[in-house]
Design a protein around this motif. Structure first.
Motif, mmCIF file in Angstrom:
data_model
loop_
_atom_site.group_PDB
_atom_site.id
_atom_site.type_symbol
_atom_site.label_atom_id
_atom_site.label_comp_id
_atom_site.label_asym_id
_atom_site.label_seq_id
_atom_site.Cartn_x
_atom_site.Cartn_y
_atom_site.Cartn_z
ATOM 1 N N VAL A 18 -10.226 -6.897 26.032
ATOM 2 C CA VAL A 18 -10.508 -7.351 24.671
ATOM 3 C C VAL A 18 -10.468 -6.160 23.727
ATOM 4 O O VAL A 18 -10.713 -5.023 24.123
ATOM 5 N N GLU A 19 -10.128 -6.443 22.485
ATOM 6 C CA GLU A 19 -10.236 -5.466 21.405
ATOM 7 C C GLU A 19 -11.303 -5.974 20.440
ATOM 8 O O GLU A 19 -11.484 -7.192 20.285
ATOM 9 N N THR A 20 -12.010 -5.062 19.800
ATOM 10 C CA THR A 20 -13.089 -5.452 18.901
ATOM 11 C C THR A 20 -12.837 -4.945 17.486
ATOM 12 O O THR A 20 -12.157 -3.934 17.275
ATOM 13 N N ALA A 21 -13.425 -5.665 16.529
ATOM 14 C CA ALA A 21 -13.167 -5.373 15.121
ATOM 15 C C ALA A 21 -13.999 -4.217 14.591
ATOM 16 O O ALA A 21 -13.593 -3.535 13.647
ATOM 17 N N THR A 47 -4.420 -14.078 22.783
ATOM 18 C CA THR A 47 -4.668 -14.649 21.468
ATOM 19 C C THR A 47 -5.403 -13.659 20.588
ATOM 20 O O THR A 47 -6.206 -12.853 21.068
ATOM 21 N N LEU A 48 -5.103 -13.711 19.292
ATOM 22 C CA LEU A 48 -5.937 -13.044 18.307
ATOM 23 C C LEU A 48 -7.161 -13.918 18.089
ATOM 24 O O LEU A 48 -7.110 -15.148 18.289
ATOM 25 N N VAL A 49 -8.248 -13.307 17.666
ATOM 26 C CA VAL A 49 -9.503 -14.026 17.484
ATOM 27 C C VAL A 49 -10.114 -13.623 16.149
ATOM 28 O O VAL A 49 -10.155 -12.424 15.816
ATOM 29 N N ASP A 50 -10.589 -14.615 15.410
ATOM 30 C CA ASP A 50 -11.339 -14.310 14.185
ATOM 31 C C ASP A 50 -12.763 -13.952 14.607
ATOM 32 O O ASP A 50 -13.499 -14.814 15.085
ATOM 33 N N PRO A 51 -13.158 -12.694 14.470
ATOM 34 C CA PRO A 51 -14.475 -12.279 14.972
ATOM 35 C C PRO A 51 -15.634 -12.723 14.083
ATOM 36 O O PRO A 51 -16.790 -12.547 14.457
ATOM 37 N N LEU A 52 -15.323 -13.261 12.909
ATOM 38 C CA LEU A 52 -16.367 -13.611 11.939
ATOM 39 C C LEU A 52 -17.242 -12.390 11.666
ATOM 40 O O LEU A 52 -18.471 -12.482 11.553
ATOM 41 N N ASP A 53 -16.576 -11.254 11.575
ATOM 42 C CA ASP A 53 -17.261 -9.976 11.375
ATOM 43 C C ASP A 53 -16.323 -9.053 10.603
ATOM 44 O O ASP A 53 -15.138 -9.368 10.400
ATOM 45 N N CYS A 67 -8.103 -7.740 9.269
ATOM 46 C CA CYS A 67 -8.570 -9.091 8.942
ATOM 47 C C CYS A 67 -7.399 -10.004 8.570
ATOM 48 O O CYS A 67 -7.440 -11.221 8.805
ATOM 49 N N ASP A 68 -6.334 -9.434 8.001
ATOM 50 C CA ASP A 68 -5.164 -10.250 7.658
ATOM 51 C C ASP A 68 -4.494 -10.810 8.907
ATOM 52 O O ASP A 68 -3.969 -11.941 8.891
ATOM 53 N N HIS A 69 -4.488 -10.028 9.980
ATOM 54 C CA HIS A 69 -3.842 -10.480 11.216
ATOM 55 C C HIS A 69 -4.552 -11.687 11.824
ATOM 56 O O HIS A 69 -3.912 -12.534 12.471
ATOM 57 N N VAL A 70 -5.865 -11.769 11.661
ATOM 58 C CA VAL A 70 -6.623 -12.838 12.323
ATOM 59 C C VAL A 70 -6.879 -14.028 11.403
ATOM 60 O O VAL A 70 -7.581 -14.970 11.794
ATOM 61 N N ALA A 71 -6.324 -13.993 10.207
ATOM 62 C CA ALA A 71 -6.486 -15.133 9.293
ATOM 63 C C ALA A 71 -5.903 -16.387 9.937
ATOM 64 O O ALA A 71 -4.733 -16.415 10.328
ATOM 65 N N GLY A 72 -6.722 -17.411 10.094
ATOM 66 C CA GLY A 72 -6.273 -18.645 10.723
ATOM 67 C C GLY A 72 -6.360 -18.644 12.235
ATOM 68 O O GLY A 72 -6.071 -19.662 12.877
ATOM 69 N N ALA A 73 -6.741 -17.509 12.841
ATOM 70 C CA ALA A 73 -6.878 -17.431 14.298
ATOM 71 C C ALA A 73 -8.149 -18.153 14.728
ATOM 72 O O ALA A 73 -9.097 -18.303 13.944
ATOM 73 N N PRO A 74 -8.230 -18.619 15.979
ATOM 74 C CA PRO A 74 -9.446 -19.299 16.442
ATOM 75 C C PRO A 74 -10.611 -18.325 16.549
ATOM 76 O O PRO A 74 -10.424 -17.114 16.676
ATOM 77 N N THR A 75 -11.816 -18.853 16.476
ATOM 78 C CA THR A 75 -13.012 -18.040 16.695
ATOM 79 C C THR A 75 -13.281 -17.946 18.191
ATOM 80 O O THR A 75 -12.679 -18.670 18.996
ATOM 81 N N PHE A 76 -14.211 -17.062 18.554
ATOM 82 C CA PHE A 76 -14.559 -16.936 19.969
ATOM 83 C C PHE A 76 -15.101 -18.259 20.499
ATOM 84 O O PHE A 76 -14.780 -18.661 21.625
#
Length: 290
Positions: A18-21, A47-53, A67-76
């Motif tokens: 995993v990678e973290t924001a 998958t990319l993930v919206d970290p909500l962070d 943050c632009d890359h994860v726009a529209g990506a699913p959350t964890f």
């Protein structure tokens, strides 16, 4: 196209990265999973993930995700079921404990049940398989093993860590089950030496068997003190009949340390289990006939 799990083929192990924001380990922004069976990759999931962070500049500099890359990506929370389906009740490999901690923290933050899996650290595997390497970082190992690798891309990191396991099995002859067993027994309480016996005063290290196992107990009952590893005061290194290293036993750290001590003049002996048991039986017989 991602490689989908092959029908009817269950992986020997799966690998996750995993990678973290940001500095919070729960801020997962990318997940990569690769499944292996018989030393061959059988599926991948990424998958990319919206970290909500927030995204910190430090983390973005490492992996390039914003943050632009994860726009529209699913959350964890939305991918938790998929992760659980890939990892649950399987052997899961990760390069260090970071990914395990990140998954646990994300599950807690998002109110999802912890994923039940059996973890295997590919750093520990690499250190056992190739103890002479100056570094066991994933990018160094990938270069050493000739594995194509894009560092800090979750899928590429997962694939490279999986190849560390595959190549370690090929290199040492130790199957997956052997890597799931600790190489030594540090932290395990050794049996107390008997107050008297033919081995009283001797210090034994056991290679290839638990520090509190049957062999160690047999030696301790004869008065030997069981050490956690080979040191300057060790008098004998006993090679267990059940050692899992095969012909690569001489590459193990305790064996190499014992050889170094012998070359420096230390009175340490490397002895197979059968031989030390035979000697012990003779000494006990001699004591009884005296």
């Amino acid at each position: 196209m991602p490689i989908q799990p092959a029908a009817g083929i269950d992986p020997d192990f799966v690998v996750i990265d995993v990678e973290t924001a940001c500095s919070r380990v729960s801020s997962i922004c990318q997940v990569g999973i690769v499944g292996f069976a018989g030393g061959v990759e059988i599926f991948e999931y990424e998958t990319l993930v919206d970290p909500l962070d927030e995204f910190s500049s430090f983390n973005t500099h490492i992996h390039g995700i914003t943050c632009d890359h994860v726009a529209g990506a699913p959350t964890f929370a939305e991918i938790h079921a998929a992760l659980d389906g890939h990892l649950s009740r399987r052997v899961t490999v990760a390069h260090s404990s970071f990914d395990k901690g990140a998954l646990g923290a994300a599950c807690q933050l998002h109110g999802r049940t912890p994923i039940e899996t059996r973890w295997l650290d590919s750093v520990r595997v690499a250190k056992r398989a190739w103890p002479d390497l100056p570094s066991h970082r994933l990018n160094v190992l990938a270069k050493f093993l000739g594995v194509r690798h894009k560092h800090h891309d979750a899928l590429s990191d997962a694939r490279a860590a999986g190849m560390v396991i595959v190549r370690a099995i090929e290199h040492t002859g130790i199957e997956l089950a052997g890597w799931l067993t600790p190489a030594n027994s540090r932290g395990v309480t050794a049996p107390k030496p008997a107050a008297a016996g033919p081995l009283k005063g001797e210090r034994f290290a056991v290679l290839g068997a638990p520090r509190n196992g049957a062999l160690a107990q047999h030696l301790a009952a004869a008065g030997a003190r069981i050490m956690g590893s080979v040191g300057s005061t060790t008098t004998k290194l006993v090679i267990s009949n059940d050692q899992p290293f095969g012909r690569y036993i001489t590459a193990q750290a305790d064996y190499r340390r014992a050889e170094e001590l012998r070359r420096s003049g230390a009175m340490i002996e490397i002895v197979p289990e059968d031989e030390i048991r035979a000697r012990l039986a003779l000494r006990r017989s001699g004591m009884q006939n005296a």
